[in-house]
Design an enzyme around this catalytic site. Sequence first.
Site, PDB file in Angstrom:
ATOM      1  N   TYR A 434       0.820  -1.208   0.000  1.00  0.00           N
ATOM      2  CA  TYR A 434       0.000   0.000   0.000  1.00  0.00           C
ATOM      3  C   TYR A 434       0.857   1.263   0.000  1.00  0.00           C
ATOM      4  O   TYR A 434       0.514   2.259  -0.639  1.00  0.00           O
ATOM      5  CB  TYR A 434      -0.915   0.022   1.233  1.00  0.00           C
ATOM      6  CG  TYR A 434      -2.261  -0.620   1.009  1.00  0.00           C
ATOM      7  CD1 TYR A 434      -2.390  -2.009   1.026  1.00  0.00           C
ATOM      8  CD2 TYR A 434      -3.399   0.142   0.801  1.00  0.00           C
ATOM      9  CE1 TYR A 434      -3.622  -2.615   0.841  1.00  0.00           C
ATOM     10  CE2 TYR A 434      -4.638  -0.454   0.611  1.00  0.00           C
ATOM     11  CZ  TYR A 434      -4.748  -1.832   0.626  1.00  0.00           C
ATOM     12  OH  TYR A 434      -5.971  -2.421   0.433  1.00  0.00           O
ATOM     13  N   TYR A 438       4.199   5.360  -2.499  1.00  0.00           N
ATOM     14  CA  TYR A 438       4.427   6.677  -1.903  1.00  0.00           C
ATOM     15  C   TYR A 438       5.890   6.843  -1.505  1.00  0.00           C
ATOM     16  O   TYR A 438       6.450   7.936  -1.615  1.00  0.00           O
ATOM     17  CB  TYR A 438       3.515   6.855  -0.687  1.00  0.00           C
ATOM     18  CG  TYR A 438       2.051   6.793  -1.036  1.00  0.00           C
ATOM     19  CD1 TYR A 438       1.416   7.862  -1.655  1.00  0.00           C
ATOM     20  CD2 TYR A 438       1.299   5.657  -0.755  1.00  0.00           C
ATOM     21  CE1 TYR A 438       0.071   7.804  -1.986  1.00  0.00           C
ATOM     22  CE2 TYR A 438      -0.052   5.594  -1.079  1.00  0.00           C
ATOM     23  CZ  TYR A 438      -0.657   6.663  -1.697  1.00  0.00           C
ATOM     24  OH  TYR A 438      -1.983   6.599  -2.034  1.00  0.00           O
TER      25      TYR A 438
END
Length: 780
Positions: A434, A438
């Site tokens: 997840y 990022y």
Amino acid sequence: MTHAIEAADVAAFFAPAEKDKAKRVAGVPVEKELFEQRHEKDNLRWAGKLLAQIEDHAASALFKEYQYRLNKNQTLSANIWLRKSVEQIREHAARFPLPLRMVASELGRANIAREWSNACAAIVQEKTANFTTPVNAEQLLDAAMEPARKWGISPLLPSFSKACPHAEISDQHIDMAVSAVARLQDAEWWERQITRAWRRYAEHVAILIGKVRKGVSAYVSQRSLQDYRARKQAGAAWLKTMYAINPELELEVPLADAVKASVANPEIRRMELMVRMRGFEEVAEEQDLVGEFYTWTAPSRFHAWTIIKDKDKDKGKDKGKDKTKPKKTVRNTRYDGSTPRHTQRYLCGQWAKARAKLARLGVRFFGFRVVEPHHDGTPHWHMLFFVHPSQRLLLRWVLRKYACEHDKKELAKSYKPRFDWSAIDPAKGTATGYIAKYIAKNIDGFNMDWDEESEEAISTAVPAVAAWSSLWGIRQFQQVGGPSVTVWRELRRLREATQNPILEPARKAADAGKWAAYVDAMGGIDAARKDHPIQLAHLVKPAASKYGEDVAKLTGLRTANIFTSVNGTATGIMVGMSEAQTRHQGWELSRTGLGERSELPSGKRSELPLSGDSRAPWSSDNNCTRGSVLAEKDPLDREMAMLGLDARDKKLLLNGAVIEIDGLFVSIRNGCLNTCRQRPNVRPEYDKLDHDLEPLKSGKAYWKRRIQGELFTGNTPVNEWLKTVPEHDLGDVIMQIDDMLLKERQLNPLTYKEDMLLVQLQQLIEETIADSEFWRLYLE
């Protein structure tokens, strides 16, 4: 024949004709059809005068937008917009006490820094009567800070106001004040501060005028991005010319290779973050915890630009549209002129409230926080936390509460623009997966091709994000909970097995890259930092910095005093404090390696441009350590041998004693050898040791010297000083202090009233004498 040419003549020669001047405002051609009527001509004159108050590059961008709005028949709103935009720019320009053109160039900033540092030095010299008169530290610092206040800059200041009014100002307050005054007199410090302020101001103007947004230049302006790249290239070129050398150990490392092998390398930094994230996930799996992914966004007033929703997309008609075409961005009417740094400060404040609330509720969680910019440079947060299933809703509720605490009117339909969350579903992917994109986007763009936020290629977005973080001073990655990563990195330097039962399990885990095992070896995920069995070891060099501050150099690791146990029952066997040296001292930076230095004539070796005591430039994967010196070879022994101290002296120092050598006071505090010219405060529990080493000192003359030299000068806090007085002398000493204060008050009544130290001391002594128990024990 020569002629003296005046600057005004030159300016007049190159100036455009008067007729051409009327056709331009801030260098932008005027569209005649927009200013034909009388009131339209008045608007043009008003706009010209208004834009003359700001920089040309900002004024030209604003005038272009102004004419664009006039073309849309928005005369009234265009005038209001222009006035507010100029006011915002002028408000931020007002922090500079000099015209902006003077700080726009590097040479100009250097000259200004020298002038203002000299002004601070003149203030200090005047206040101290050319350094001959003692001055109250708080008053001197307040006077020296006057020039810096005009710029809105400041060094780290001591909290004099927070000190107890009935206690003496501590040595730490004095040291911080001295360091602050030293910085204010340093031209290099001024130049750094002014340069940072100028860069951030210029970037903020770029945000206001629309040069930082999707479709133009996402995250940072092109000028800031070019400046960042130029500084990176200059730094890389400098690294290639330097060596890290250690003549004592005959070690030599090219500095560029050392940096490449450290966490300064984006690839190594990303891999380490992923290892830590995966380790946290393994800990969560062992404890049956669940993962939650959250996104925090600041209120609308912090965003300068907003994106217009694609109507075709809402209707499902965007299948054939060009993916690379950027969406349209427009000015946000709610924007209040905040910088990205203001936004980050706001989010940190809300996060502090949330953490305090969660602590009161007993919610246990850990994970990572990633900060990245929106297309217009406004930061937002992504957080991945692991929490017990029974506390998941409570964690979610608290984070949502403080994310949506302000400006609730704009959240009438949904809270998702401000706060979004998703539960990690193991069936769809791991928690590490997840957050992987990022991390990659904000470091090196690994395994990515396209950036959805900026709608640009990842090769373009990654340098812009790095430049944004560097410019605004925003920390991108933050570990929440868990043990120290610096200890982990130092453990990876240890290549050989140790005999220490505390150190070895953690070393094995770090060497194998198993963060979960390292967490267990450090006491578990819930252990507080102060309770971790392995801590960093530092060698403190008093007043070694340029500004007179103590310099703590990392030397390695130390283990705490821990009792071993069997089945939870303490056996009484003390492991004891021990150290493992992971870094050698004596490193220097040089433009020539050891081989080249040995070939130079002896008379020229001292002329090499070296900087002393740089830290060892090895990474966690470098094999240059040649076997670390462990607990059996204590680094303290080498330092003590250089001072002529032996094992008996070491034993005394470890017990808290202070040894004086030719006016130099030597002590050991927190496992570090300290040396200073003033005697440090001795811990009361070691008074008996000092009494065993030398005859007990007493007598009126002895106490008078100590009262005048320690109490009346403020070198030692009153409470600590009184603890050093033996019980049989305490009554006499208190009365002697009272008599000396009375005499001082009679001889110098005016100066006595102004000396808060003596007044507070007098009040404390009077309260002590008035105490009935003290009177009964010591004075009757």
